[in-house]
Design an enzyme around this catalytic site. Structure first.
Site, PDB file in Angstrom:
ATOM      1  N   GLN A  75       0.791  -0.971   0.004  1.00  0.00           N
ATOM      2  CA  GLN A  75      -0.182  -0.228   0.652  1.00  0.00           C
ATOM      3  C   GLN A  75       0.914   1.266  -0.088  1.00  0.00           C
ATOM      4  OE1 GLN A  75      -2.691   0.205  -0.327  1.00  0.00           O
ATOM      5  NE2 GLN A  75      -3.919  -1.342  -0.079  1.00  0.00           N
TER       6      GLN A  75
ATOM      7  N   TYR B 133      -8.912 -12.508  -3.386  1.00  0.00           N
ATOM      8  CA  TYR B 133      -8.273 -11.743  -4.299  1.00  0.00           C
ATOM      9  C   TYR B 133      -6.671 -10.793  -2.589  1.00  0.00           C
ATOM     10  CZ  TYR B 133     -12.990 -11.025  -6.780  1.00  0.00           C
ATOM     11  OH  TYR B 133     -13.496 -10.808  -7.914  1.00  0.00           O
TER      12      TYR B 133
ATOM     13  N   ASP C  27     -11.132  -7.689  -1.757  1.00  0.00           N
ATOM     14  CA  ASP C  27     -10.804  -6.250  -1.800  1.00  0.00           C
ATOM     15  C   ASP C  27     -10.672  -6.901  -3.457  1.00  0.00           C
ATOM     16  OD1 ASP C  27      -9.023  -3.838  -1.830  1.00  0.00           O
ATOM     17  OD2 ASP C  27      -7.401  -4.563  -0.933  1.00  0.00           O
TER      18      ASP C  27
ATOM     19  N   CYS D  28     -12.090  -0.330  -4.214  1.00  0.00           N
ATOM     20  CA  CYS D  28     -11.259   1.168  -4.582  1.00  0.00           C
ATOM     21  C   CYS D  28     -12.081   2.052  -5.692  1.00  0.00           C
ATOM     22  CB  CYS D  28     -10.334   1.555  -5.267  1.00  0.00           C
ATOM     23  SG  CYS D  28     -10.075   0.042  -6.624  1.00  0.00           S
TER      24      CYS D  28
END
Length: 545
Positions: free
Chosen positions: A284, A313, A382, A409
């Protein structure tokens, strides 16, 4: 009807997902970058389409109360930051509204249980990774920075307020070295020259810094001088590497690395776990906000130590591993073999003994759990920006977890997927936006979905694994998954040709000419017995024979 180059006065009333202001002219929506809600301005029309148009701010008549003086001189032409001209409070309101609008308009939801957005402690210097394209200016000198919006034109940049100051020092030392060494600059059109990108990573907690020069070749002129100049400018530096990328591609990194000095990785700590980060590894880019996001996901998961947690994921395993100590067992599933290997290494490095990582998708994980007589109590997902495939959501629902924690996202694909989850009898219990990338248009979201009512102490759902439809889980293992299984079980590397031979031997029909020689007279190497046995075991494991 408005047309190109028309001038008109208007008030900005809303924002697009990309961060442009919205006003109206002759009943048509016009999108204007660099504006703020409440601006009264003169707009010039630059492009007209059937249902909307694009404009340019010509004159600001009455500024919005949200406006502030931009702290970056190239924010406009660079285009990376779309909100540097407004206050952070206004930016967070826009991002919260973007999530709400997507859930209402795309998902059709009402009375959304929205929690306050998790804003960042700082709008500046939060990124731990930077990749700067390199090119030639019109006067023949090296330029390095960021691509202008929707182009490959480089905006020469000597500082970026999203990057740590240490990257600025490293970049300036690199510029000085290039002038002294005369190393050539890569030309994208001609596919000639050497220097393509300057790629840097740093550990927020460890303070370690890695500088990677992406080159169209294996050697650089004046490598010793480069090492000397970088080390003098950046005492924090722990590694200098060359990444070799000779391909005609927009992909930044090639596969091969060569270390010039130090070590080719850095360390950093996230949620009390230590990660070894290579140039290729996912990590990240805003560590502080990643911790905020992971903590919120863990809160929603509500683990008590008795649950089996499935992380779909999972990538390199960061989300699942951050929760592993609170679960009875962690199972991660990821379709990219290299990411699965990184996840296993991360678990071993952090002495996490209750984690298992599988190479496959949701259906692979469901089949394996079904065969073992296990089920996940909680599933964390995710997915990439495109969201989940409909079949993945169906598979998740078939596994009947009591809770699903969805990390997104992209609000639009999130809203679409939540609509399917609710059709599968899952309820939206809580929604929290997270600002991972201040200044930019991006916003993350964490959502808690539950089967029935959520109780903070106990959740009980009656179900049976026999209810799960496993008919769709057969005959879909990819060549990469078969290779990964063989390597994991036997240590052998097998080719696609050998897999095709064994599949044909067991009557699995391949599409025409798949892995077959172009000439009928071409002699093919025959699969050795030990590899045939290993491939056969993998085919059985995946339920293909």
């Amino acid at each position: 009807m408005i047309k190109k180059n028309d001038l008109f006065e208007a008030e900005i009333t809303a924002m697009t997902a990309e961060g442009s202001g919205i006003c109206r002219a002759d009943g048509m929506a016009v999108f204007v970058p660099g504006t703020a809600v409440g601006d009264r301005c003169v707009v010039r029309v630059v492009k007209v389409l059937k249902k909307y148009a694009f404009g340019r701010l010509e004159e600001l008549l009455t500024p919005s109360p949200d406006r502030t003086t931009p702290d970056c001189s190239i924010a406009g032409p660079c285009g990376g930051c779309v909100y540097r001209h407004i206050t952070y409070e206004a930016e967070l309101k826009i991002k919260t509204q973007r999530v709400r609008d997507a859930l209402e308009r795309i998902g059709g939801f009402e009375n959304i249980p929205m929690e306050p957005i998790l804003g960042a402690p700082s709008r500046t210097r939060y990124r731990n990774k930077c990749q700067l394209p390199i090119g030639l200016s019109k006067n023949g000198e090296m330029q390095m920075g960021f691509y202008a919006v929707n182009s490959h034109r480089i905006i020469d940049t000597h500082t970026c307020l999203l990057q740590p100051e240490v990257f600025d020092r490293a970049a300036e030392a690199f510029r000085a070295w290039q002038k002294l060494s005369g190393e050539s600059i890569y030309d994208e059109a001609a596919h000639s020259g050497v220097l393509r990108h300057l790629y840097m990573r740093c550990g927020e907690k460890s303070g370690e810094v890695l500088v990677c020069i992406v080159a169209n070749g294996a050697k650089l002129h004046g490598e010793d001088l480069l090492v000397k100049m970088l080390r003098e400018a950046v005492p924090e530096i722990t590694g200098i590497v060359v990444n070799i990328n000779r391909e005609r591609t927009n992909v930044v990194l090639g596969r091969e690395l060569r270390t010039l000095w130090g070590k080719p990785t850095i360390r950093d700590t996230l949620c009390r776990l230590e990660f070894e980060i290579s140039p290729h590894a996912f990590y990240q880019v805003n560590r502080t906000q990643a911790e905020a996001l992971y903590n919120k996901a863990a809160e929603y998961a509500g683990l008590t130590g008795a649950e089996t947690l499935l992380d779909l994921y999972c990538g390199t395993g960061t989300i699942g591993l951050s929760m592993a100590s609170r679960a009875k067992k962690l199972i991660g599933a990821e379709i990219i073999p290299s990411a699965v290997e990184n996840a296993r290494k991360n678990a071993a490095h952090n002495h996490v003994t209750n984690a298992e990582f599988l190479c496959g998708d949701a259906k692979d994980a469901a089949r394996i759990l079904y065969e073992r007589g296990e089920r996940p109590d909680i599933i964390v997902i995710d997915p990439p920006r495109k969201g989940c495939d409909a079949a993945v959501i169906t598979t998740i629902a078939a596994m009947r977890p009591t809770r699903v924690v969805y990390v997104s996202c992209d609000p639009a694909t999130l809203a679409r997927d939540l609509k399917q989850f609710t059709a599968e009898n899952y309820n939206i219990e809580a929604v929290t936006p997270v600002d991972m990338f201040p200044g930019t248009a991006h916003v993350e979201t964490v959502v808690l979905l539950s089967k029935g009512e959520v109780d903070s102490k106990k959740v009980r759902v009656e179900f049976s694994l026999e209810d799960m439809d496993m008919s769709g889980f057969q005959n879909d293992a990819t060549y990469s998954q078969i290779k990964e299984r063989v390597l994991q079980q036997t240590g052998l590397k097998v080719s696609s040709l050998y897999i095709a031979q064994i599949k044909q031997k067991h009557g699995i029909i391949e599409r025409e000419n798949y892995n077959k020689p172009k000439s009928e007279n071409t002699r093919q190497p025959k699969c050795p017995p030990e590899k045939e046995a290993a491939i056969t075991e993998a085919l059985k494991y995946f339920g293909m024979i």
